[in-house]
Enzyme design. Structure first.
Site, PDB file in Angstrom:
ATOM      1  N   TYR A   1       0.803  -1.235   0.000  1.00 39.05           N
ATOM      2  CA  TYR A   1       0.000   0.000   0.000  1.00 39.05           C
ATOM      3  C   TYR A   1       0.835   1.283   0.000  1.00 39.05           C
ATOM      4  O   TYR A   1       0.257   2.372  -0.007  1.00 39.05           O
ATOM      5  CB  TYR A   1      -0.947  -0.009   1.206  1.00 39.05           C
ATOM      6  CG  TYR A   1      -1.973  -1.115   1.127  1.00 39.05           C
ATOM      7  CD1 TYR A   1      -3.008  -1.045   0.195  1.00 39.05           C
ATOM      8  CD2 TYR A   1      -1.904  -2.230   1.951  1.00 39.05           C
ATOM      9  CE1 TYR A   1      -3.952  -2.060   0.100  1.00 39.05           C
ATOM     10  CE2 TYR A   1      -2.845  -3.250   1.867  1.00 39.05           C
ATOM     11  CZ  TYR A   1      -3.861  -3.159   0.940  1.00 39.05           C
ATOM     12  OH  TYR A   1      -4.795  -4.158   0.834  1.00 39.05           O
TER      13      TYR A   1
ATOM     14  N   ASN B   1     -12.754   4.235  -2.770  1.00 37.95           N
ATOM     15  CA  ASN B   1     -11.941   3.072  -2.444  1.00 37.95           C
ATOM     16  C   ASN B   1     -12.641   2.436  -1.251  1.00 37.95           C
ATOM     17  O   ASN B   1     -12.441   2.862  -0.110  1.00 37.95           O
ATOM     18  CB  ASN B   1     -10.503   3.441  -2.113  1.00 37.95           C
ATOM     19  CG  ASN B   1      -9.653   2.201  -1.872  1.00 37.95           C
ATOM     20  OD1 ASN B   1     -10.195   1.111  -1.682  1.00 37.95           O
ATOM     21  ND2 ASN B   1      -8.348   2.357  -1.855  1.00 37.95           N
TER      22      ASN B   1
ATOM     23  N   HIS C   1     -15.434  -6.122  -2.262  1.00 36.43           N
ATOM     24  CA  HIS C   1     -15.493  -7.500  -2.735  1.00 36.43           C
ATOM     25  C   HIS C   1     -16.753  -8.248  -2.306  1.00 36.43           C
ATOM     26  O   HIS C   1     -17.029  -9.319  -2.828  1.00 36.43           O
ATOM     27  CB  HIS C   1     -14.247  -8.251  -2.238  1.00 36.43           C
ATOM     28  CG  HIS C   1     -12.970  -7.498  -2.498  1.00 36.43           C
ATOM     29  ND1 HIS C   1     -12.570  -7.145  -3.770  1.00 36.43           N
ATOM     30  CD2 HIS C   1     -12.021  -6.996  -1.659  1.00 36.43           C
ATOM     31  CE1 HIS C   1     -11.423  -6.472  -3.700  1.00 36.43           C
ATOM     32  NE2 HIS C   1     -11.079  -6.366  -2.421  1.00 36.43           N
TER      33      HIS C   1
ATOM     34  N   ASP D   1     -25.944  -1.432  -3.244  1.00 38.51           N
ATOM     35  CA  ASP D   1     -27.295  -0.858  -3.325  1.00 38.51           C
ATOM     36  C   ASP D   1     -27.266   0.649  -3.070  1.00 38.51           C
ATOM     37  O   ASP D   1     -27.947   1.419  -3.757  1.00 38.51           O
ATOM     38  CB  ASP D   1     -28.219  -1.532  -2.305  1.00 38.51           C
ATOM     39  CG  ASP D   1     -28.742  -2.885  -2.784  1.00 38.51           C
ATOM     40  OD1 ASP D   1     -28.554  -3.218  -3.970  1.00 38.51           O
ATOM     41  OD2 ASP D   1     -29.344  -3.604  -1.951  1.00 38.51           O
TER      42      ASP D   1
ATOM     43  N   HIS E   1      -8.346   1.301  -6.355  1.00 43.39           N
ATOM     44  CA  HIS E   1      -7.599   0.478  -5.404  1.00 43.39           C
ATOM     45  C   HIS E   1      -6.135   0.843  -5.503  1.00 43.39           C
ATOM     46  O   HIS E   1      -5.593   0.910  -6.611  1.00 43.39           O
ATOM     47  CB  HIS E   1      -7.801  -1.018  -5.687  1.00 43.39           C
ATOM     48  CG  HIS E   1      -9.236  -1.402  -5.590  1.00 43.39           C
ATOM     49  ND1 HIS E   1      -9.871  -1.531  -4.388  1.00 43.39           N
ATOM     50  CD2 HIS E   1     -10.158  -1.596  -6.550  1.00 43.39           C
ATOM     51  CE1 HIS E   1     -11.147  -1.816  -4.611  1.00 43.39           C
ATOM     52  NE2 HIS E   1     -11.347  -1.856  -5.913  1.00 43.39           N
ATOM     53  N   ILE E   2      -5.523   1.075  -4.371  1.00 41.78           N
ATOM     54  CA  ILE E   2      -4.113   1.430  -4.329  1.00 41.78           C
ATOM     55  C   ILE E   2      -3.274   0.258  -4.835  1.00 41.78           C
ATOM     56  O   ILE E   2      -2.335   0.425  -5.597  1.00 41.78           O
ATOM     57  CB  ILE E   2      -3.723   1.813  -2.882  1.00 41.78           C
ATOM     58  CG1 ILE E   2      -4.459   3.105  -2.505  1.00 41.78           C
ATOM     59  CG2 ILE E   2      -2.217   1.953  -2.724  1.00 41.78           C
ATOM     60  CD1 ILE E   2      -4.446   3.421  -1.021  1.00 41.78           C
ATOM     61  N   SER E   3      -3.640  -0.940  -4.415  1.00 43.59           N
ATOM     62  CA  SER E   3      -2.887  -2.140  -4.797  1.00 43.59           C
ATOM     63  C   SER E   3      -3.495  -2.764  -6.064  1.00 43.59           C
ATOM     64  O   SER E   3      -4.605  -2.421  -6.466  1.00 43.59           O
ATOM     65  CB  SER E   3      -2.917  -3.157  -3.649  1.00 43.59           C
ATOM     66  OG  SER E   3      -4.238  -3.636  -3.453  1.00 43.59           O
TER      67      SER E   3
ATOM     68  N   ARG F   1     -10.016 -11.015  -3.837  1.00 43.85           N
ATOM     69  CA  ARG F   1      -9.930  -9.584  -4.139  1.00 43.85           C
ATOM     70  C   ARG F   1     -10.231  -9.286  -5.606  1.00 43.85           C
ATOM     71  O   ARG F   1     -10.334  -8.142  -6.012  1.00 43.85           O
ATOM     72  CB  ARG F   1      -8.528  -9.048  -3.825  1.00 43.85           C
ATOM     73  CG  ARG F   1      -8.193  -9.029  -2.363  1.00 43.85           C
ATOM     74  CD  ARG F   1      -6.862  -8.313  -2.147  1.00 43.85           C
ATOM     75  NE  ARG F   1      -6.260  -8.764  -0.918  1.00 43.85           N
ATOM     76  CZ  ARG F   1      -6.481  -8.213   0.285  1.00 43.85           C
ATOM     77  NH1 ARG F   1      -7.271  -7.180   0.406  1.00 43.85           N
ATOM     78  NH2 ARG F   1      -5.900  -8.692   1.366  1.00 43.85           N
TER      79      ARG F   1
END
Ligand code: DQA
Length: 139
Positions: free
Chosen positions: A17, A68, A74, A81, A94-96, A105
């Site tokens: 991260y 994020n 996931h 909703d 997503h940072i990664s 993931r």
């Protein structure tokens, strides 16, 4: 909108991260946004219901969203909703590189509601997300 565990950036596995803390990341994102003529508002919560409520309130506060949602991405049908209720253009970040990590993931329950998705680019990914959002907002 930062979701669950994003407040631990800086001490959370820096190899995955990076080393920026959340406040440092927000300084960078504000700089990117200002360069693009956008005015960001930030939020972070570790509580799913609060994240949903922030999505409920979002149409009164913003023209678009960058999310994020952390691990909620996931599996949280509630957040999916609520994002549908918000009905704003949204970009998933997503940072990664979630596609190259554990199987669980790889799936996002919000991806098809979003106009774009950026992953694996660290803090810089938020610049890309802002560019996608601005293009969407300006047509
Ligand atoms: C994350 C990836 C998620 O799988 C994880 O649960 C997070 C952060 C990312 O920014 O890379 O909390 O969304």
């Amino acid at each position: 909108m930062h979701g669950v565990n994003l407040d631990t950036l800086g001490r959370r596995d820096p190899a995955v991260y990076g080393t920026s803390t959340l406040p440092e990341l927000e300084v960078e994102v504000r700089r990117f946004a200002t360069e693009l003529g956008l005015e960001p508002t930030f939020s972070q919560t570790n509580h799913e219901g609060e994240f949903c409520e922030a999505l409920h309130d979002a149409p009164d506060l913003a023209d678009g969203l960058i999310l994020n949602a952390g691990a909620w991405t996931h599996y949280s049908w509630a957040i999916r909703d609520a994002l549908e209720v918000a009905a704003l253009p949204a970009v998933e970040v997503h940072i990664s590189a979630v596609s190259n990590r554990e199987d669980w993931r790889r799936h996002s329950v919000i991806a098809d509601l979003c106009v774009g998705r950026v992953e694996g680019r660290g803090v810089e990914g938020y610049r890309e997300a802002l560019e996608i959002l601005r293009a969407e907002l300006t047509g």
